[in-house]
Design a protein around this motif. Structure first.
Motif, PDB file in Angstrom:
ATOM      1  N   GLN A   1       0.723  -1.316   0.210  1.00  0.00           N
ATOM      2  CA  GLN A   1       0.018  -0.074  -0.014  1.00  0.00           C
ATOM      3  C   GLN A   1       0.708   1.343   0.074  1.00  0.00           C
ATOM      4  OE1 GLN A   1      -2.964  -0.073   3.153  1.00  0.00           O
ATOM      5  NE2 GLN A   1      -3.646   2.028   2.542  1.00  0.00           N
ATOM      6  N   VAL A   2       0.455   2.384  -0.744  1.00  0.00           N
ATOM      7  CA  VAL A   2       1.248   3.524  -0.930  1.00  0.00           C
ATOM      8  C   VAL A   2       0.280   4.661  -1.251  1.00  0.00           C
ATOM      9  CG1 VAL A   2       1.526   3.213  -3.400  1.00  0.00           C
ATOM     10  CG2 VAL A   2       2.932   4.831  -2.057  1.00  0.00           C
ATOM     11  N   GLN A   3       0.623   5.989  -0.370  1.00  0.00           N
ATOM     12  CA  GLN A   3      -0.186   7.192  -0.507  1.00  0.00           C
ATOM     13  C   GLN A   3       0.563   8.227  -1.547  1.00  0.00           C
ATOM     14  OE1 GLN A   3      -0.935   7.744   3.617  1.00  0.00           O
ATOM     15  NE2 GLN A   3      -2.893   7.845   3.165  1.00  0.00           N
ATOM     16  N   LEU A   4       0.051   8.723  -2.368  1.00  0.00           N
ATOM     17  CA  LEU A   4       0.517   9.660  -3.254  1.00  0.00           C
ATOM     18  C   LEU A   4       0.009  10.872  -3.378  1.00  0.00           C
ATOM     19  CD1 LEU A   4       0.308   7.190  -6.708  1.00  0.00           C
ATOM     20  CD2 LEU A   4       2.137   7.456  -5.012  1.00  0.00           C
ATOM     21  N   SER A  25       4.259   7.731  -0.117  1.00  0.00           N
ATOM     22  CA  SER A  25       4.761   7.241   1.473  1.00  0.00           C
ATOM     23  C   SER A  25       5.367   5.836   1.215  1.00  0.00           C
ATOM     24  CB  SER A  25       3.488   7.102   2.174  1.00  0.00           C
ATOM     25  OG  SER A  25       2.547   6.074   1.596  1.00  0.00           O
ATOM     26  N   GLY A  26       6.115   5.577   2.260  1.00  0.00           N
ATOM     27  CA  GLY A  26       6.763   4.185   2.458  1.00  0.00           C
ATOM     28  C   GLY A  26       8.341   4.168   2.039  1.00  0.00           C
ATOM     29  N   TYR A  32       8.152   0.169  -6.990  1.00  0.00           N
ATOM     30  CA  TYR A  32       6.886   0.472  -7.795  1.00  0.00           C
ATOM     31  C   TYR A  32       7.193   1.218  -9.105  1.00  0.00           C
ATOM     32  CZ  TYR A  32       3.808   0.332  -3.481  1.00  0.00           C
ATOM     33  OH  TYR A  32       3.207  -0.229  -2.373  1.00  0.00           O
ATOM     34  N   VAL A  33       6.232   0.782 -10.195  1.00  0.00           N
ATOM     35  CA  VAL A  33       6.032   1.368 -11.303  1.00  0.00           C
ATOM     36  C   VAL A  33       5.208   2.700 -11.344  1.00  0.00           C
ATOM     37  CG1 VAL A  33       5.153   1.374 -13.788  1.00  0.00           C
ATOM     38  CG2 VAL A  33       6.320  -0.684 -12.677  1.00  0.00           C
ATOM     39  N   ALA A  72      15.489   8.315  -3.376  1.00  0.00           N
ATOM     40  CA  ALA A  72      16.081   8.621  -1.914  1.00  0.00           C
ATOM     41  C   ALA A  72      14.862   9.581  -1.122  1.00  0.00           C
ATOM     42  CB  ALA A  72      17.174   9.379  -1.850  1.00  0.00           C
ATOM     43  N   LYS A  73      14.082  10.211  -2.205  1.00  0.00           N
ATOM     44  CA  LYS A  73      12.893  11.316  -1.725  1.00  0.00           C
ATOM     45  C   LYS A  73      11.767  10.854  -1.900  1.00  0.00           C
ATOM     46  CE  LYS A  73      15.797  15.302  -2.473  1.00  0.00           C
ATOM     47  NZ  LYS A  73      15.934  16.748  -3.227  1.00  0.00           N
TER      48      LYS A  73
END
Length: 120
Positions: A1-4, A25-26, A32-33, A72-73
């Motif tokens: 799971q990721v938040q954008l 996030s994460g 991830y693509v 990295a960011k």
């Protein structure tokens, strides 16, 4: 799971430039693509660019837009140059752990979008 979360949209004159950012996030961002899509009101969401080991661009933006990422960011960027009124849309970033895709159905996670308006 990721938040954008997208940012960087705004109003610009034709021929101008904008840089959109998508912060994720994460700690697994590099896995991830990441894709960029855009959508006008009442129309289908269309592919713009993607990054997942290599980069790919829609013909409509090739040579004008550049996708890049800073793992990295946890951030992906869309540099948009030589903007045209036809580029006016809400722009979305998207992410997925599956293989590289240029399709909306290839991405499970989406940001809320940022408005880009190009005036004549």
């Amino acid at each position: 799971q990721v938040q954008l979360a997208e940012s960087g949209g705004g109003l610009v004159q034709a021929g101008g430039s904008l840089r959109l950012s998508c912060a994720a996030s994460g700690r697994t961002f590099s896995r991830y693509v990441i894709g960029w899509f855009r959508q006008a009101s009442g129309k289908e969401r269309e592919f713009v660019a993607a990054s997942g080991g290599s980069t790919y661009y829609a013909d409509s933006v090739k040579g004008r837009f550049t996708i890049s990422r800073d793992n990295a960011k946890n951030t992906v960027y869309l540099q948009m140059n030589s903007l045209e009124p036809e580029d006016t849309d809400v722009y979305y970033c998207a992410a997925d752990l599956r293989g590289f895709s240029t399709k909306v159905t290839g991405y499970n996670y989406w940001g809320q979008g940022t408005q880009v308006t190009v005036s004549s």
